[in-house]
Design a protein around this motif. Sequence first.
Motif, PDB file in Angstrom:
ATOM      1  N   ASP A   8      11.571 -20.245 -16.262  1.00 56.90           N
ATOM      2  CA  ASP A   8      10.169 -20.684 -16.230  1.00 56.90           C
ATOM      3  C   ASP A   8       9.664 -21.298 -17.533  1.00 56.90           C
ATOM      4  O   ASP A   8       8.758 -22.116 -17.513  1.00 56.90           O
ATOM      5  N   GLU A   9      10.225 -20.901 -18.669  1.00 53.31           N
ATOM      6  CA  GLU A   9       9.628 -21.241 -19.956  1.00 53.31           C
ATOM      7  C   GLU A   9       9.499 -22.755 -20.174  1.00 53.31           C
ATOM      8  O   GLU A   9       8.419 -23.270 -20.491  1.00 53.31           O
ATOM      9  N   THR A  10      10.586 -23.497 -20.000  1.00 54.55           N
ATOM     10  CA  THR A  10      10.560 -24.943 -20.239  1.00 54.55           C
ATOM     11  C   THR A  10       9.642 -25.640 -19.248  1.00 54.55           C
ATOM     12  O   THR A  10       8.873 -26.540 -19.622  1.00 54.55           O
ATOM     13  N   ALA A  11       9.701 -25.234 -17.993  1.00 57.51           N
ATOM     14  CA  ALA A  11       8.848 -25.863 -16.974  1.00 57.51           C
ATOM     15  C   ALA A  11       7.373 -25.582 -17.254  1.00 57.51           C
ATOM     16  O   ALA A  11       6.522 -26.460 -17.069  1.00 57.51           O
ATOM     17  N   ASN A  12       7.058 -24.366 -17.699  1.00 56.94           N
ATOM     18  CA  ASN A  12       5.673 -24.045 -18.039  1.00 56.94           C
ATOM     19  C   ASN A  12       5.187 -24.875 -19.231  1.00 56.94           C
ATOM     20  O   ASN A  12       4.033 -25.320 -19.260  1.00 56.94           O
ATOM     21  N   MET A  13       6.065 -25.083 -20.223  1.00 63.12           N
ATOM     22  CA  MET A  13       5.682 -25.911 -21.369  1.00 63.12           C
ATOM     23  C   MET A  13       5.460 -27.362 -20.935  1.00 63.12           C
ATOM     24  O   MET A  13       4.509 -28.005 -21.371  1.00 63.12           O
ATOM     25  N   ALA A  14       6.340 -27.861 -20.071  1.00 63.03           N
ATOM     26  CA  ALA A  14       6.175 -29.232 -19.569  1.00 63.03           C
ATOM     27  C   ALA A  14       4.867 -29.351 -18.800  1.00 63.03           C
ATOM     28  O   ALA A  14       4.118 -30.324 -18.963  1.00 63.03           O
TER      29      ALA A  14
END
Length: 203
Positions: free
Chosen positions: A113-119
């Motif tokens: 989830d982390e990268t997608a949430n940042m994007a």
Amino acid sequence: MNARIKISVLLAGVGLILAFLPFNAAKSFQLKPTELLEISSNSDMYFSVDEVARFVNNEDSTIQLIDLRSASEFMESNIPGSINIPFNDLLNPNWEGYLNQDRVRNVYYANGDETANMAWTIVSGLGYSNSFVMKGGMNEWYLTVMLSEFTGERITPRENSLFENRYKARRTFTQINSLPDSLKKQYLEAKRLEESQLDGGCE
């Protein structure tokens, strides 16, 4: 987590993101952290892997899956119908036609989830609408869709529908990702060309 802690975490996160954005992109950041927090608190920003599997099965043209992983990870395996916009290339002007549009809902995914949430935070902060995250990313896709199996003697109609949806998406995923690299590359290039033509050209 109470609202004050959420706001503090979001402020710190947005600050870090802005620090790494090109100056012109950072300057155009449109939403305040409190506005982002309000939007992100709404579970409507997420799609489950079962919902994404249904989009794949129905070949839903109102959905654009955006894989944020590296090009090599994407070539190794990806959800059918997705395009690859690596996270570190997200603000490349060439992707503007894909990211900033009203015609489709962009669903971002990475391994977790982390990268997608940042994007999602970046594109939403820049004012791009129709942005969503596939909850759990590829890790959850593998656990829920690829490893799904029925055990037991009886299955309810709902369980059966869910299993059929996962099984069909699993079959499509396996077929696309088992293509030789040369054919897979041709397929992905044809899809990208088709999308760019629909968007008025963004290559």
